[in-house]
Design a protein around this motif. Structure first.
Motif, PDB file in Angstrom:
ATOM      1  N   THR A   1      -2.792   3.509   0.811  1.00 53.28           N
ATOM      2  CA  THR A   1      -1.493   2.629   0.360  1.00 53.28           C
ATOM      3  C   THR A   1      -2.126   1.653  -0.460  1.00 53.28           C
ATOM      4  OG1 THR A   1      -2.139   1.156   2.286  1.00 53.28           O
ATOM      5  CG2 THR A   1      -0.786   2.875   2.794  1.00 53.28           C
ATOM      6  N   PHE A   2      -3.301   1.705  -0.846  1.00 52.61           N
ATOM      7  CA  PHE A   2      -3.657   0.531  -1.766  1.00 52.61           C
ATOM      8  C   PHE A   2      -3.163   0.840  -3.506  1.00 52.61           C
ATOM      9  CE2 PHE A   2      -6.980  -1.487  -4.768  1.00 52.61           C
ATOM     10  CZ  PHE A   2      -6.807  -2.824  -3.872  1.00 52.61           C
ATOM     11  N   PRO A   3      -2.544  -0.041  -3.699  1.00 50.65           N
ATOM     12  CA  PRO A   3      -2.064   0.021  -5.158  1.00 50.65           C
ATOM     13  C   PRO A   3      -3.077  -0.084  -6.207  1.00 50.65           C
ATOM     14  CG  PRO A   3      -1.353  -2.215  -4.580  1.00 50.65           C
ATOM     15  CD  PRO A   3      -2.497  -1.359  -3.286  1.00 50.65           C
ATOM     16  N   TRP A   4      -3.902   1.176  -6.404  1.00 44.94           N
ATOM     17  CA  TRP A   4      -4.976   0.935  -7.524  1.00 44.94           C
ATOM     18  C   TRP A   4      -4.332   0.701  -8.937  1.00 44.94           C
ATOM     19  CZ3 TRP A   4      -9.783   0.816  -5.789  1.00 44.94           C
ATOM     20  CH2 TRP A   4     -10.297   1.203  -4.415  1.00 44.94           C
ATOM     21  N   ARG A   5      -4.706  -0.223  -9.720  1.00 45.80           N
ATOM     22  CA  ARG A   5      -4.203  -0.307 -10.894  1.00 45.80           C
ATOM     23  C   ARG A   5      -4.405   1.002 -11.990  1.00 45.80           C
ATOM     24  NH1 ARG A   5      -6.784  -5.127 -12.120  1.00 45.80           N
ATOM     25  NH2 ARG A   5      -5.804  -6.189 -11.036  1.00 45.80           N
ATOM     26  N   SER A   6      -5.633   1.838 -11.349  1.00 41.43           N
ATOM     27  CA  SER A   6      -5.998   2.985 -12.247  1.00 41.43           C
ATOM     28  C   SER A   6      -4.953   4.012 -12.300  1.00 41.43           C
ATOM     29  CB  SER A   6      -7.391   3.385 -11.915  1.00 41.43           C
ATOM     30  OG  SER A   6      -7.495   3.151 -10.617  1.00 41.43           O
TER      31      SER A   6
END
Lengths: 417, 190
Positions: free
Chosen positions: A307-312
């Protein structure tokens, strides 16, 4: 007593699971959020209703908030995505006619399976193309979708030429099965339950789950207006806490029967629970003759920091938009894209709730060949595998190199249409 | 001014087309078939496209924006936020409109206002029709239940109706529900 109210739009798909669980299992109510889920019939409606404040947020295709920010397909709006609703969950399916021309869709075991499937796909497409003299047609749900980018990446890798040998067109998911039946489509890349529905209707075979194309691909996000997110932080943070708890619950295999029964209700998918459960368990019926396939990370709702919104993620999506000719690359656009996925909001909301957070906010995509421990606050976080089938590695700090390399191989251009 | 009305429901398309004609527009084209929608639209090259917001094929139209050379680049109805009340009215009525870039805002508004009125007229007609149908079928069930009670218990019509009413009030249920139970029970026992 609920202190917060949020209207969230969704499209009836299995990956609306976390939102539905947050409401139906009272995770939202426990955080004081009166979560109103509004079913919508098109992604365009979702975008417009969020943009104009008729919804506080929505279940969005991961590329949508980026397209909104860049003003692609509509007037530019500052959209943000502070939470990923799921990783993976798509599949590429083909008509029975194309499956036959491919010499069957039974996959080879091992890491070469995807390459072999794509070689068979290319051979099948060419055989039918010779017979018909017109391009074959593949459907995707929206121009700005990972389905479109994954499918085009596969077609390009297989050496198929978009425009002359294959066409990629937008078909709304509930109409995919009808289009296949009417012979208007030869294949599609779509989320569940639509692959399974087509298999059950005796019309299609599943060739490749999305997880076999990219093992850890962002699929849907919670998309919001930046202005709302920043001026209603208490509500947003309560909502994110509820979604986190819902995701933990929904990702557990022992809850999949209950979850599929809830999703099956008329207000949500209005389809048999058994069909919905296949995607949750990663146990798919691949072909009308009942062949089974088991894919561990077919749909990931929470584990591996899903669920983590990785910028990559956002930068990879932007790179695909450039490759597909949807937007020209510029430093200003790149800077705008960096504002969309918001790990800072995720941290601020979930850090105080004791959620284990990764140390970084960007990562090199496609670099992990196995499950790997990473630096995190509690030190118990494992990521990966996240490889691309063709061994591509995407370094978010080397976007220009990636685009140049993709162009140089001739496989970089995804075809403008 | 060329207007395309994309609607698989012929009844609603009739209502919208009639409204636009009354408002003085002549060049109106109806598209009912969703397959081949893009081809039809690029042949037509309309200035304005009207579509039901509940139509999932709205996403198909989005493909037109992906590549601007396909048709002259239309912009979604939601041009800017300066006219929220009209946007809200359109969303409430369920109208989506696509307009070719560069068209004067006043002209767009006139068409949209007509479309909103017509969409609303159509949904009102629909709900009136449904209400009438429901009332008729309820009346039929009540009449049948009265008949059954009159025959079974030797009651007059007034007495049969009074009995249904009394039972409905006693159970806090609708008269038509009690009547339906009587009819169902009679069917099972016959």
């Amino acid at each position: 007593m609920s202190r917060h109210h949020a209207r969230i739009g969704f499209i009836p798909l299995v990956d609306a699971a976390v939102l539905v669980a947050a409401r139906e299992l009272d995770f939202a109510a426990a955080e004081g959020v009166d979560l109103e889920l509004c079913r919508e019939s098109s992604w365009s409606n979702i975008r417009d209703k969020v943009a104009f404040g008729l919804f506080e947020g929505a279940h969005m295709l991961a590329p949508m908030p980026i397209a909104m920010r860049l003003g692609l397909g509509s007037v530019a709006h500052d959209a943000v995505a502070p939470f990923v609703l799921n990783v993976n969950g798509n599949a590429i399916s083909v008509s029975r006619e194309l499956a036959e021309a491919m010499g069957g869709t039974r996959p080879a075991p091992g890491p070469a399976a995807t390459l072999q499937a794509l070689a068979a796909l290319a051979a099948g497409v060419r055989a039918l193309h010779r017979r018909r003299g017109v391009p074959l047609t593949f459907g995707v749900p929206f121009p700005f979708s990972c389905h479109a980018y994954e499918l085009r990446h596969c077609l390009a890798h297989a050496g198929l030429e978009t425009g002359s040998e294959v066409e990629v067109v937008v078909v709304p998911p509930p109409l995919m099965v009808d289009a296949l039946r009417a012979g208007k489509l030869d294949g599609f890349c779509v989320g569940e339950p639509w692959n399974s529905v087509a298999v059950d209707a005796d019309l299609a075979e599943i060739v490749l789950p999305g997880a076999r194309v990219w093992q850890f691909a962002p699929e849907k996000v919670l998309g919001l207006r930046q202005e709302w997110a920043e001026s209603n932080q208490d509500t947003l943070f309560a909502l994110l806490r509820a979604l986190h708890k819902a995701a933990v619950w929904a990702d557990r295999p022992e809850n999949h029967v209950t979850l599929s029964e809830i999703l099956a209700r008329e207000a949500y998918l209005d389809l048999p629970a058994e069909v919905i459960e296949r995607a949750l368990n990663g146990r798919l019926t691949m072909s009308p003759d009942g062949r089974q396939g088991h894919f561990e990370d077919f749909l990931v709702l929470q584990r591996k920091a899903a669920t983590f919104p990785w910028r990559s993620f956002a930068l990879w999506i932007y790179a695909q938009m450039v490759r597909a000719g949807q937007v020209g690359h510029s430093p200003a656009r790149l800077a705008a894209v960096r504002q969309v996925f918001r790990p800072d909001l995720y941290r601020a909301a979930l850090g105080p709730a004791g959620v284990d957070l990764p140390g970084a906010s960007e990562k090199v995509e496609g670099a992990l060949t196995g499950e790997t421990p990473v630096a995190s606050r509690a030190g118990k976080l494992f990521l990966g595998p996240d490889g691309f089938f063709d061994g591509t590695v995407f370094d978010p700090n080397g976007l220009e190199d990636y685009l140049a390399a993709a162009g140089a191989t001739g496989r970089g251009l995804l075809g403008s249409r | 001014m060329k207007i395309a009305v994309v609607d698989p429901q012929p009844e609603r398309a009739d209502v919208i087309e009639a409204g636009l004609r009354e408002a003085g527009y002549r060049d109106i084209h109806r598209i009912a078939e969703m397959p081949g929608l893009l081809e039809r639209l690029s042949e037509l090259a309309p200035d304005v496209i009207l579509i039901d917001l509940e139509n999932p094929s709205r996403d198909v139209l989005e493909q037109m924006f992906e590549v601007s050379r396909l048709v002259s680049r239309p912009i979604a109805m939601f041009v800017d936020e300066s006219d929220m009340s009209m946007i809200e009215a359109a969303v409430e009525a369920g109208v989506g409109a696509y307009v070719v870039d560069g068209m004067k805002k006043e002209r767009i508004k006139a068409i949209l206002a007509t479309a909103i009125t017509r969409f609303n007229t159509f949904s009102r007609l629909q709900s009136e029709l449904q209400a009438t149908k429901a009332a008729l079928s309820e009346r039929k069930v009540i009449d049948r239940a009265k008949g059954i009670l009159m025959k079974a218990k030797g009651l007059s019509e007034e007495e049969a109706y009074a009995l249904l009413r009394k039972t409905a009030m006693g159970q806090s249920r609708k008269l038509s529900e009690i009547a339906q139970s009587v009819v169902t029970a009679a069917e099972m026992l016959s």
